[in-house]
Write an enzyme that holds these catalytic residues in place. Structure first.
Site, PDB file in Angstrom:
ATOM      1  N   HIS A 149       0.834  -1.206   0.000  1.00 54.95           N
ATOM      2  CA  HIS A 149       0.000   0.000   0.000  1.00 54.95           C
ATOM      3  C   HIS A 149       0.871   1.261   0.000  1.00 54.95           C
ATOM      4  O   HIS A 149       0.640   2.184   0.763  1.00 54.95           O
ATOM      5  CB  HIS A 149      -0.921   0.015   1.228  1.00 54.95           C
ATOM      6  CG  HIS A 149      -1.937  -1.067   1.238  1.00 54.95           C
ATOM      7  ND1 HIS A 149      -2.710  -1.364   2.360  1.00 54.95           N
ATOM      8  CD2 HIS A 149      -2.335  -1.945   0.283  1.00 54.95           C
ATOM      9  CE1 HIS A 149      -3.520  -2.371   2.087  1.00 54.95           C
ATOM     10  NE2 HIS A 149      -3.315  -2.737   0.837  1.00 54.95           N
ATOM     11  N   THR A 190      -6.912   1.836  -2.315  1.00 57.31           N
ATOM     12  CA  THR A 190      -7.298   1.871  -3.727  1.00 57.31           C
ATOM     13  C   THR A 190      -8.548   2.700  -3.977  1.00 57.31           C
ATOM     14  O   THR A 190      -8.600   3.486  -4.937  1.00 57.31           O
ATOM     15  CB  THR A 190      -7.493   0.448  -4.265  1.00 57.31           C
ATOM     16  OG1 THR A 190      -6.273  -0.287  -4.125  1.00 57.31           O
ATOM     17  CG2 THR A 190      -7.885   0.468  -5.737  1.00 57.31           C
TER      18      THR A 190
END
Length: 506
Positions: free
Chosen positions: A423, A469
């Site tokens: 991430h 996301t």
């Protein structure tokens, strides 16, 4: 294909992951004549570009697609290759059409509390998040038939919900999944975002096509130079707008190689420390909730109905994000076959918000090239004392959650190596003004450079713990608004780049 078929387009997008594909889709839907080039250095894995590899029914074909995504270097998690980054040892990337969107877990929680971006108006951000959920086909009820999920959430709710507002209580995880005609679910890849754009002649997808640099004329981006990775042939291609969406590690690399080097480029690197733990539900719970469906995931790529994914949201008082996945729900295997009934094994992953500092960064060496001939990166990364204290708090929280759910399969929660979350954020972060601490404005336009946008998790400026996301796709929707306005304005070349020390404007 490799090299583009033309030398001129309206928009060039570098990187075909979720955010790059979002720019393509938004311009395609809203500009009836724009010609768009979508570039990716990796191969096309499936006939429909960007399909999630877990939707490939045949295990051998799926494994081949994952290997094709890894590129040169040591393999990491299936579909990724590891970088040589001692201070971020699990750092990894995928190189394929669809980017990490072909491999991800599909978790799409909305950010909350301190994860929100203060200088983006709340109502506007909520609208962008809603559009992102539409593009990704986010569904919070995909696993309502899961026989154990309600019990898992009931136990987690008892532990965590007190004092939380309704929208930040334990809930089913919003997931990017699509419903098939037979009622089964499949993971959303970037094929879902692209929709009909992928098959339209106005959109060209050039795979195995490496972008070497963005071409600048003064303060204006006018195109890119690309290389066919098979033949080595190079070509310059022009455009009225360029979007670099090559992930949080390679986007700053490309800007650096192009001579676009604002002070914040590559800085404020943010990876989420990840703590994991595994438990199994007690036998009496399994017996009480058992349901036999007869479907296995490998038969046809569908997600089995026993699956369940639960969410413990981040709050400022509980600065962690909990992702609780029943074994067969995860695109990434959580454990070897234990002989326990599917769905009864529960993997808990707690992600921590990390201190953001300019010292956590990627720097680039102009005297040393990587495997593609671009400036070699070096990652600097460390946990602060505050990070280490937060990690210990998260270990305690996930141990309590595991005890509330069932019987531990691990001795204790453990911290995965830095970089394991995948991430990565912040390396081209946005800001309200160009004060040297950001690379782009709130619409993702690179400061002082006309016609150049950046996209991806790398534009997120806040310390997040949730899966990023959905947020990065929402910010791509926001950026696409500004790009479309740029296309309208550039008929007379009057659009000005965002200027130093001025607030961002639409």
């Amino acid at each position: 294909m490799s090299l583009p078929s033309s030398t001129a387009y309206d928009v060039i997008v570098v990187g075909s992951g979720p955010t790059g594909s979002t720019y393509v889709r938004e311009v395609y839907d809203r500009h009836p004549t724009a010609r768009i080039l979508l570039l990716d250095a990796g191969p096309r894995l499936t006939d429909a570009p960007g399909t999630h590899v877990k939707n490939i029914p045949d295990p051998a074909e799926r494994a081949r697609a994952q290997r094709a995504s890894e590129g040169p270097g040591p393999a990491g998690r299936p579909g990724t290759r590891l970088l040589d980054a001692p201070e971020l040892p699990a750092a990894a990337v995928s190189t394929n059409v669809g980017g990490m969107g072909a491999h991800w877990t599909g978790a799409c929680p909305r950010p909350g509390d301190g994860e929100r971006i203060g200088f983006v108006p709340e109502a506007e951000m909520d609208a962008h998040l809603t559009r992102a959920e539409q593009l990704l086909h986010v569904d919070a009820h995909a696993f309502d038939r899961a026989p154990f999920a309600d019990e898992v959430r009931r136990r987690l709710s008892t532990l965590f919900d007190a004092g939380r507002p309704a929208h930040r209580r334990v809930a089913p995880m919003p997931l990017a999944v699509t419903t098939r005609p037979d009622g089964a679910h499949a993971w959303s890849g970037t094929d879902v975002i692209l929709g009909g754009a992928a098959a339209d002649e106005r959109v060209e997808i050039a795979d195995r096509c490496l972008c070497l640099r963005v071409v600048l004329e003064g303060d204006t981006a006018t195109g890119v130079v690309v290389r066919d990775t098979v033949t080595g042939e190079e070509r310059q291609v022009t455009a009225r707008a360029v979007v670099v969406a090559a992930d949080a590690l390679r986007t700053p690399q490309l800007l650096h190689a192009s001579g676009v080097r604002p002070p914040a480029l590559g800085r404020y690197l943010n990876d989420q420390p990840q703590i994991v733990y595994a438990v199994r539900l007690p036998d009496d719970v399994v017996a009480a909730h058992r349901a036999v469906t007869g479907r296995t995931r490998d038969e046809d790529g569908a997600i089995v109905p026993q699956s369940g994914v639960s969410w413990v949201p981040y709050t400022d008082a509980h600065p962690f994000h909990g992702q609780v996945m029943q074994l067969d729900a995860s695109p990434v295997p959580l454990a070897d076959d234990t002989g326990i009934e599917p769905g009864a094994v529960v993997g808990l992953g707690w992600f921590c918000a990390k201190d953001i500092t300019a010292d956590d960064r990627i720097e680039f060496d102009d005297t040393t090239a990587d495997a593609h001939g671009l400036p070699a990166p070096r990652i600097h990364y460390r946990y602060s004392d505050r990070d280490l204290a937060g990690i210990e708090q998260a270990k305690k929280a996930v141990a309590e959650a595991g005890a509330a759910i069932g019987i531990p399969l691990d001795d204790s929660p453990f911290l995965l190596p830095a970089g394991s979350s995948l991430h990565y954020q912040g390396t081209t972060r946005m800001g309200a003004v160009d004060d040297g601490t950001s690379v782009c404005d709130s619409h993702s336009r690179v400061w002082n450079t006309r016609g150049l946008w950046v996209a991806g998790n790398n534009v997120i400026p806040t310390a997040t713990a949730c899966n990023p996301t959905l947020t990065s796709v929402a910010l791509a929707v926001r950026g696409a608004d500004a790009l479309l306005a740029h296309l309208e304005a550039t008929g007379n070349r009057s659009a000005a780049p965002p200027s130093r020390l001025t607030p961002s404007t639409p």
